[in-house]
Motif scaffolding. Structure first.
Motif, PDB file in Angstrom:
ATOM      1  N   PRO A 104       0.814  -1.209   0.000  1.00  0.00           N
ATOM      2  CA  PRO A 104       0.000   0.000   0.000  1.00  0.00           C
ATOM      3  C   PRO A 104       0.851   1.263   0.000  1.00  0.00           C
ATOM      4  O   PRO A 104       1.911   1.323   0.645  1.00  0.00           O
ATOM      5  N   ALA A 105       0.405   2.252  -0.740  1.00  0.00           N
ATOM      6  CA  ALA A 105       1.142   3.512  -0.851  1.00  0.00           C
ATOM      7  C   ALA A 105       1.238   4.202   0.502  1.00  0.00           C
ATOM      8  O   ALA A 105       0.345   4.065   1.362  1.00  0.00           O
ATOM      9  N   LEU A 106       2.319   4.925   0.701  1.00  0.00           N
ATOM     10  CA  LEU A 106       2.502   5.685   1.930  1.00  0.00           C
ATOM     11  C   LEU A 106       1.322   6.640   2.109  1.00  0.00           C
ATOM     12  O   LEU A 106       0.917   7.334   1.184  1.00  0.00           O
ATOM     13  N   GLY A 107       0.777   6.674   3.305  1.00  0.00           N
ATOM     14  CA  GLY A 107      -0.374   7.525   3.575  1.00  0.00           C
ATOM     15  C   GLY A 107      -1.705   6.916   3.210  1.00  0.00           C
ATOM     16  O   GLY A 107      -2.735   7.610   3.226  1.00  0.00           O
ATOM     17  N   SER A 108      -1.721   5.612   2.906  1.00  0.00           N
ATOM     18  CA  SER A 108      -2.992   4.946   2.594  1.00  0.00           C
ATOM     19  C   SER A 108      -3.962   5.040   3.771  1.00  0.00           C
ATOM     20  O   SER A 108      -3.544   5.023   4.925  1.00  0.00           O
ATOM     21  N   PRO A 109      -5.258   5.135   3.500  1.00  0.00           N
ATOM     22  CA  PRO A 109      -6.226   5.201   4.599  1.00  0.00           C
ATOM     23  C   PRO A 109      -6.180   3.924   5.437  1.00  0.00           C
ATOM     24  O   PRO A 109      -6.156   2.811   4.907  1.00  0.00           O
ATOM     25  N   ASP A 110      -6.152   4.111   6.747  1.00  0.00           N
ATOM     26  CA  ASP A 110      -6.099   3.002   7.694  1.00  0.00           C
ATOM     27  C   ASP A 110      -7.525   2.587   8.040  1.00  0.00           C
ATOM     28  O   ASP A 110      -8.304   3.382   8.576  1.00  0.00           O
ATOM     29  N   ASN A 111      -7.864   1.333   7.757  1.00  0.00           N
ATOM     30  CA  ASN A 111      -9.225   0.851   7.979  1.00  0.00           C
ATOM     31  C   ASN A 111      -9.415   0.150   9.322  1.00  0.00           C
ATOM     32  O   ASN A 111     -10.454  -0.487   9.533  1.00  0.00           O
TER      33      ASN A 111
END
Length: 625
Positions: A104-111
């Motif tokens: 996942p890209a840096l800063g991806s939303p954390d679910n």
């Protein structure tokens, strides 16, 4: 401000709570009343297996489950958002191989919060199904399941768990200040507080983790670096494994945070402390015992309360990927798990567990596929294993940590084993015993024999530390079309032991290997002789892979307990019994590479070979050694 409160859970208090919890679970879950356990009155052990399977039918596709799961909770309704993937130059795909790969890209939303909210809402409503739609989802923390919740991945859904260990020390119930917020767990058979697993449940009933097919993926990112060169797999501490460099922090590196045992339990004598720390009542030198993987069992031997066995941040004990602790009614079905930090599936002290149609596909260090520990009533069927360690390893605790009793009443059937150390293994943590284990119709394909072979097909591993009684283990209908690893890996005896080094290949190469002196140098305290008895293996067939001359190094290796390894303070030493009452019948082991010694026996009484073929020779005999 974080609380630095130490949780004061005494052993007696924990056990009382666990007993009350089990009573509640048994009342709440809908296990059928007819299932009272195996009945051996018929004289046919496989009748016991049928009764175990019948008992566990309530965890299948029942009308009650279908009605409950009409209540559906989509994680997107609670704010879950998909992530974008990027390619990075270095991800380990096994213990020793690496390549560029996706994360996942840096800063991806954390679910994390969305998943937790969906699980909580489902539980409050009386249960149902939490649904993760197709797509890529990033989660920087554990998914903690609650009673009556089925956490379900649609086809094409992949959850990418954060590879950063700190994310699994943020949400646990027990706050240990600098060590993080941790969970109650076991690590290689010993009780402790540690990082949460990626999927975790404690004391729940009727919980499920399901998917629709092998594209429903749980990705632990165990080989993805989180801090420069470090990944979960680096913590193994083996030079060359996932880029580990000698001297860096690892589970096998002395840890200055771990204190001398005498300061924790002043009631111990100097000789007892020396035995636990150095393996010799006279004492020793060095701090090797402070390595996390050695220190935790030392805490058990020193009778240190569980409340003081605190690991997490500052330590290097990786968690299992999926762990259910003290739960009743656990269903694992229809998904794939990859890149796990440690063991792939680890139910502890659970009752009524079904694992079905799962692809356990992770080949990092210690990436066992399924490790049920001290569980009662377990069914494993239709599962495919491609693992970096044992495919299945049944356990019951280690050292003094035996409070949950034996592992018992397991059925393993219609499974496929490819790479792995052992196809089906009992051990090595067997301190509370293992009994009534049935395995049938196993295709040990060994498809990766050229690059990552299956080392042993049927394996028991224990020693004078692990102890316990292993009995009533029955196996039938096993095929090995590509044999197993034919390269020997020899037993390493203690100095002065009766078995010379480099004479018996207990660590790989034997199709059937009962090793009752498994890795004795790894355990400082050796005071509990194991008992291994009453085992049948029938209708096993092995062949050499294309172009090879052998199907194994040796066909059968039965190395009983070694009495000379005892090093306790009590004299005379305890009685050490031979391996007893083993029957191997109607089996063809193919051709062993060691033609001069196709089988090896030590401290064995009553091994019956009935219509057993090795290298074209048929054996009908009873042997003792």
């Amino acid at each position: 401000m974080a609380s630095h409160r130490r949780v004061a859970l005494t052993r007696r208090g924990f056990l009382a709570g666990a007993a009350a919890s089990c009573t509640l679970l048994e009342r709440s879950a809908s296990a059928p009343s007819y299932a009272r356990g195996p009945d051996s009155s018929t004289g046919d052990p496989w009748r016991q297996a049928e009764l175990i399977v019948k008992r566990l039918a309530w965890l299948g596709d029942t009308p009650e489950r279908r009605r409950r799961e009409l209540r559906q909770f989509y994680v997107t309704s609670f704010g879950a958002t998909q992530c974008q993937l990027v390619e990075v130059p270095l991800i380990y795909t096994s213990s020793t191989t690496s390549a560029s790969g996706l994360t996942p890209a840096l800063g991806s939303p954390d679910n994390y919060a969305a998943f937790a909210a969906a699980v909580a809402a489902c539980n409050r409503s009386g249960g149902g199904r939490v649904i993760v739609p197709a797509g890529n989802w990033y989660c920087a923390g554990p998914i903690t399941l609650l009673s009556n919740v089925n956490f379900h991945l649609r086809s094409g859904a992949q959850i990418w768990f954060s590879p950063n260990p700190a994310d699994y020390a943020k949400y646990g119930l027990y706050d240990f200040g600098p060590n993080g917020k941790l969970v109650r767990t076991r690590w290689q058979g010993n009780d402790c507080y540690n990082f949460s697993s990626m999927i975790y449940a404690h004391g729940q009933h009727n919980v499920a983790l399901t998917g629709e097919d092998q594209t429903s993926i749980l990705n632990g990112q165990g080989g993805t670096p989180y801090d420069g060169p470090n990944a979960w797999w680096t913590w193994k501490g083996t030079v060359g494994t996932a880029g580990y460099v000698s001297g860096e922090p690892s589970e096998g590196t002395p840890n200055p945070l771990n204190m001398p045992l005498g300061s924790l339990n002043p009631a111990l004598s100097v000789a007892e402390i020396n035995l636990i720390e150095y393996g010799n009542p006279a004492g020793g030198t060095g701090d090797a015992y402070t390595a996390d993987s050695s220190y935790l069992p030392a805490l058990s031997e020193a009778q240190i309360p569980i409340s003081q066995r605190v690991f997490g941040i500052g330590h290097q004990l990786p968690p299992a990927m999926i762990e259910f602790f003290g739960c009743m009614g656990v269903l694992l079905q229809g998904y794939q798990v990859i890149n796990t930090p440690f063991w792939q599936h680890h139910p502890i002290a659970c009752r009524d567990v079904v694992m079905r149609d799962v692809y356990a596909n992770s080949i990092g260090p210690n990436n066992d596929g399924f490790d049920p520990e001290a569980c009662n009533y377990v069914l494993v069927e239709g599962v495919t294993f491609n693992t970096g360690d044992d495919c299945i390893a049944i356990k019951s605790g280690k050292d003094n940590d035996t409070e949950f009793g034996p592992a018992q009443n397991h059925v393993i059937r219609n499974c496929t084993m490819n790479s792995g150390h052992g196809g089906i293994t009992l051990g090595s943590e067997l301190a509370a015993g293992v009994q009534n284990i049935f395995a049938e119709n196993l295709a040990m394909q060994n498809q990766n024999y050229a690059t990552n072979p299956l080392n042993i097909a049927i394996r028991i591993k224990t020693n004078l530390n692990r102890g316990g009684v292993t009995q009533n283990f029955h196996v039938r209908n096993v095929s090995l079309p590509n044999g197993i690893n034919t390269t020997p890996s020899f037993y390493k005896p203690l100095s002065g032991g009766p078995i010379p080094a480099n004479t018996v290949s207990t660590n790989q190469g034997g199709i059937i290997t009962f090793d009752c002196d498994y890795s004795p140098g790894s355990d400082n305290v050796r005071i509990r002789p194991p008992v291994v008895k009453d085992i049948t293996i029938r209708n096993l067939s092995a062949a050499s892979p294309a172009g090879a001359d052998a199907s194994c190094y040796q066909a059968i290796i039965i190395q009983g307990p070694v009495a000379e390894d005892y090093n306790g303070l009590t004299q005379p030493p305890p009685t050490v019994y031979p391996v007893q009452n083993i029957t191997i019948a109607d089996c063809d082991f193919g051709t062993s590479a060691d033609a001069t010694q196709p089988y090896y026996l030590y401290n064995v009484q009553g091994l019956t070979l009935d219509n057993v073929t090795i290298g074209g020779t048929i054996y009908n005999t009873m042997l003792s050694a």
